[in-house]
Design a protein around this motif. Sequence first.
Motif, mmCIF file in Angstrom:
data_model
loop_
_atom_site.group_PDB
_atom_site.id
_atom_site.type_symbol
_atom_site.label_atom_id
_atom_site.label_comp_id
_atom_site.label_asym_id
_atom_site.label_seq_id
_atom_site.Cartn_x
_atom_site.Cartn_y
_atom_site.Cartn_z
ATOM 1 N N ALA A 48 28.860 30.853 84.348
ATOM 2 C CA ALA A 48 28.038 31.922 83.787
ATOM 3 C C ALA A 48 27.779 31.666 82.315
ATOM 4 O O ALA A 48 28.586 31.032 81.636
ATOM 5 C CB ALA A 48 28.724 33.269 83.968
ATOM 6 N N THR A 49 26.644 32.180 81.844
ATOM 7 C CA THR A 49 26.263 32.079 80.432
ATOM 8 C C THR A 49 26.235 33.473 79.827
ATOM 9 O O THR A 49 25.552 34.365 80.347
ATOM 10 C CB THR A 49 24.869 31.431 80.293
ATOM 11 O OG1 THR A 49 24.884 30.139 80.908
ATOM 12 C CG2 THR A 49 24.498 31.282 78.816
ATOM 13 N N PRO A 50 26.975 33.705 78.748
ATOM 14 C CA PRO A 50 26.995 35.036 78.134
ATOM 15 C C PRO A 50 25.600 35.500 77.710
ATOM 16 O O PRO A 50 24.775 34.694 77.261
ATOM 17 C CB PRO A 50 27.902 34.845 76.908
ATOM 18 C CG PRO A 50 28.781 33.689 77.281
ATOM 19 C CD PRO A 50 27.909 32.776 78.095
ATOM 20 N N ILE A 51 25.357 36.793 77.863
ATOM 21 C CA ILE A 51 24.095 37.397 77.455
ATOM 22 C C ILE A 51 24.208 37.697 75.962
ATOM 23 O O ILE A 51 24.725 38.734 75.549
ATOM 24 C CB ILE A 51 23.803 38.687 78.241
ATOM 25 C CG1 ILE A 51 23.879 38.437 79.744
ATOM 26 C CG2 ILE A 51 22.436 39.243 77.843
ATOM 27 C CD1 ILE A 51 22.834 37.496 80.273
ATOM 28 N N MET A 277 19.634 31.615 82.528
ATOM 29 C CA MET A 277 19.891 31.325 81.128
ATOM 30 C C MET A 277 20.013 29.807 80.997
ATOM 31 O O MET A 277 19.923 29.072 81.986
ATOM 32 C CB MET A 277 21.196 32.000 80.692
ATOM 33 C CG MET A 277 21.276 33.488 80.968
ATOM 34 S SD MET A 277 20.124 34.457 79.981
ATOM 35 C CE MET A 277 20.983 34.447 78.398
ATOM 36 N N LEU A 278 20.215 29.298 79.794
ATOM 37 C CA LEU A 278 20.583 27.902 79.648
ATOM 38 C C LEU A 278 21.878 27.681 80.421
ATOM 39 O O LEU A 278 22.857 28.414 80.236
ATOM 40 C CB LEU A 278 20.783 27.547 78.172
ATOM 41 C CG LEU A 278 19.532 27.409 77.312
ATOM 42 C CD1 LEU A 278 19.918 27.277 75.840
ATOM 43 C CD2 LEU A 278 18.697 26.210 77.747
ATOM 44 N N SER A 279 21.895 26.702 81.299
ATOM 45 C CA SER A 279 23.046 26.526 82.182
ATOM 46 C C SER A 279 22.979 25.163 82.845
ATOM 47 O O SER A 279 21.955 24.470 82.785
ATOM 48 C CB SER A 279 23.059 27.608 83.263
ATOM 49 O OG SER A 279 21.888 27.497 84.074
ATOM 50 N N THR A 280 24.074 24.792 83.514
ATOM 51 C CA THR A 280 24.083 23.571 84.301
ATOM 52 C C THR A 280 23.722 23.913 85.746
ATOM 53 O O THR A 280 23.536 25.075 86.109
ATOM 54 C CB THR A 280 25.463 22.889 84.270
ATOM 55 O OG1 THR A 280 26.364 23.595 85.140
ATOM 56 C CG2 THR A 280 26.029 22.821 82.851
ATOM 57 N N SER A 281 23.690 22.903 86.580
ATOM 58 C CA SER A 281 23.336 23.103 87.982
ATOM 59 C C SER A 281 24.320 23.992 88.730
ATOM 60 O O SER A 281 23.963 24.597 89.745
ATOM 61 C CB SER A 281 23.226 21.748 88.694
ATOM 62 O OG SER A 281 22.033 21.081 88.350
ATOM 63 N N GLN A 282 25.554 24.070 88.239
ATOM 64 C CA GLN A 282 26.536 24.918 88.916
ATOM 65 C C GLN A 282 26.074 26.374 88.952
ATOM 66 O O GLN A 282 26.252 27.068 89.952
ATOM 67 C CB GLN A 282 27.894 24.818 88.218
ATOM 68 C CG GLN A 282 28.998 25.621 88.889
ATOM 69 C CD GLN A 282 29.319 25.119 90.285
ATOM 70 O OE1 GLN A 282 29.456 23.910 90.503
ATOM 71 N NE2 GLN A 282 29.419 26.014 91.250
ATOM 72 N N ALA A 283 25.459 26.833 87.877
ATOM 73 C CA ALA A 283 24.958 28.208 87.829
ATOM 74 C C ALA A 283 23.667 28.374 88.615
ATOM 75 O O ALA A 283 23.340 29.485 89.054
ATOM 76 C CB ALA A 283 24.738 28.636 86.379
#
Length: 328
Positions: A48-51, A277-283
């Motif tokens: 997860a990417t924080p908001i 959000m900005l993230s990797t493929s896992q998200a």
Amino acid sequence: MPSPYSLSATIERWPVRGSFVISRGAKTHVDVVMCKISDGNFTGLGEATPIYYKGETAEIAVQEIQIFAEQHALFDRQAVLHHMPSGAARNALDCALWDLECQQSGKALYELADLPRPSALATAFTISLADPMQMESDARAAAASHRLLKLKLSGKDDRERVAAVHRGAPHARLIVDANESWNHLDIAAEAAIMAKWGVELVEQPVSAGQDHLLANVQSPIPLCADESCHTSDDIPDLARYYQAVNIKLDKAGGLTEAIRVAEAAEQAGLKIMVGCMLSTSQAIRPAFALAQRAQWVDLDGPLLLAKDRENPMHFEDGMVMPAAQIGK
């Protein structure tokens, strides 16, 4: 009673390719939270990417996960949904539980979640906020491999930016993201001009909490709630002002709630965009499962990073699909 699960939550920093620029500023990296849950045989992963615009940080998210683990011996998605607030921490934990359940059951995520069988989807590619000439150049380069472009706008010189992008990529589909910057503008007039350049969706034209400014707006382009849309509780009010909602798992606090948001939106007659959000493929994997129900897809987070995880989602010719689906 001791928990039958072991749980960990850590912070990872991933560099951005160049910089990612929106009206609120530029990013050179993104901190994501990685949650791992193990039953001793299988390990579920959730990212997860924080908001950031809600004041979340990766450190706060990790603390929230740890507190939940200390207070609850049994982990299940309904307990997570009811005892944690929406946001990145709940998303990481919820998605890790979905992943663990997939491994335990031997079933694919779409089967467990009762979502459509996945197929490759056209995803938007983001054109960062810059001067019109730079955005024209960026759009021209991106259009070589992407069919749908998403433009970041600022509320100033936006018509010039959209016109420039259209010149650079005249055959691309266009979405614009105002990022809450049009409070002072005649939104219907802005949309009418942009419709001539093929723009098919306007994201979050006004500030979250100021959605009533759209009450009498007759826009020729659908207006899409983003920062204003988090959970299914938001949908009844948003349906008064918008024609679409952008569902992000980080905002909803996991796939479990994101599915509820999609169901509520469809019942209210709203169209759906699934973003990230900005993230990797896992998200992106759980978001991709939900995106099978969407009219617009914006899952380019990994493309905006300098590198991705091993076994990443596969992006080709503007399409996204799991690596396991390549060639099928």
